[in-house]
Design an enzyme around this catalytic site. Sequence first.
Site, mmCIF file in Angstrom:
data_model
loop_
_atom_site.group_PDB
_atom_site.id
_atom_site.type_symbol
_atom_site.label_atom_id
_atom_site.label_comp_id
_atom_site.label_asym_id
_atom_site.label_seq_id
_atom_site.Cartn_x
_atom_site.Cartn_y
_atom_site.Cartn_z
ATOM 1 N N ASP A 1 14.321 38.671 3.619
ATOM 2 C CA ASP A 1 15.587 37.945 3.622
ATOM 3 C C ASP A 1 16.690 38.708 2.896
ATOM 4 O OD1 ASP A 1 14.461 35.983 5.153
ATOM 5 O OD2 ASP A 1 14.333 34.500 3.557
ATOM 6 N N TYR B 1 7.803 21.978 9.921
ATOM 7 C CA TYR B 1 8.728 21.967 11.045
ATOM 8 C C TYR B 1 7.997 22.278 12.335
ATOM 9 C CZ TYR B 1 9.137 26.967 9.783
ATOM 10 O OH TYR B 1 8.886 28.263 9.441
ATOM 11 N N LYS C 1 13.975 23.598 16.460
ATOM 12 C CA LYS C 1 13.114 23.187 15.340
ATOM 13 C C LYS C 1 13.433 21.749 14.942
ATOM 14 C CE LYS C 1 12.879 27.843 13.394
ATOM 15 N NZ LYS C 1 13.306 28.710 12.290
ATOM 16 N N HIS D 1 17.162 32.189 9.592
ATOM 17 C CA HIS D 1 16.242 32.702 10.604
ATOM 18 C C HIS D 1 16.480 32.086 11.978
ATOM 19 C CE1 HIS D 1 13.355 33.113 6.948
ATOM 20 N NE2 HIS D 1 14.157 34.154 7.022
ATOM 21 N N ASP E 1 11.799 37.940 16.441
ATOM 22 C CA ASP E 1 12.181 37.430 15.130
ATOM 23 C C ASP E 1 13.534 38.004 14.727
ATOM 24 O OD1 ASP E 1 11.728 35.967 12.811
ATOM 25 O OD2 ASP E 1 10.711 37.625 11.802
ATOM 26 N N GLN F 1 4.354 24.361 18.387
ATOM 27 C CA GLN F 1 3.818 24.945 17.165
ATOM 28 C C GLN F 1 4.355 24.181 15.971
ATOM 29 O OE1 GLN F 1 3.908 29.292 16.847
ATOM 30 N NE2 GLN F 1 4.685 29.098 14.769
ATOM 31 N N ASP F 2 3.496 23.926 14.985
ATOM 32 C CA ASP F 2 3.906 23.312 13.718
ATOM 33 C C ASP F 2 3.727 24.335 12.606
ATOM 34 O OD1 ASP F 2 4.341 20.932 15.018
ATOM 35 O OD2 ASP F 2 2.827 19.799 13.946
ATOM 36 N N GLU G 1 6.604 7.134 11.770
ATOM 37 C CA GLU G 1 6.384 7.913 12.993
ATOM 38 C C GLU G 1 7.327 9.109 12.926
ATOM 39 O OE1 GLU G 1 7.921 6.693 17.075
ATOM 40 O OE2 GLU G 1 5.809 6.069 17.140
ATOM 41 N N ARG H 1 0.806 -1.221 0.000
ATOM 42 C CA ARG H 1 0.000 0.000 0.000
ATOM 43 C C ARG H 1 0.836 1.266 0.000
ATOM 44 N NH1 ARG H 1 -2.790 -0.899 5.509
ATOM 45 N NH2 ARG H 1 -0.634 -1.535 5.849
#
Length: 193
Positions: free
Chosen positions: A166, A128, A68, A58, A139, A42-43, A24, A19
């Site tokens: 950037d 991430y 991350k 960053h 930031d 946070q994703d 994981e 299939r």
Amino acid sequence: MDASSGVMLLRPRRFGDERGWLMETWSAARAASQGIDVDFVQDNHSYSAAVGTVRGLHFQRPPHAQAKLVRCLRGAVMDYAVDVRAGSPTYGQWVSAELSAENGHQLFIPVGFAHGFVTLQPDTEIAYKCSDLYAPDCDGGLAWDDADIGIDWLLPASGPVLSDKDRALPGLAAFVSPFAYDGGPLQPLGAPV
């Protein structure tokens, strides 16, 4: 390896049959056994249409610094981590790894490292996990093409695709790091764990 100093290349095991496969992508217990003790809160998911799209370099400053865990969902990227910990003997040095939908590898980037990537295929998506919420006032970033860092970006002949943000990031020489060195210098990435 201490998660605060160790950039690590991870290779989650895939279980496949006729299939397809199952993988994981995050297990706190498995990560802890590899020295990664981080609570992700946070994703993020990004899409880049063109080959040669550069995002980075960053980071997020304390008190909202972020570790991350980066993986590629579609396409491929060359992913970079730059040591920006004040007093580190490897300050300004970088490591990189190819992350692709095909290889399933992930890069763990601890607090104290700037992160960036360049897309190697069109229509690339990465996801991430972050250990702190996005905080615009914290930031930060460094110039992707800073000669003091000297990243060997894998760019097409047409050059990079960059955001205005950037393009305007400062170089390493002007950066005063808020990140403390913890005694673990940046190591070359070994075989994925």
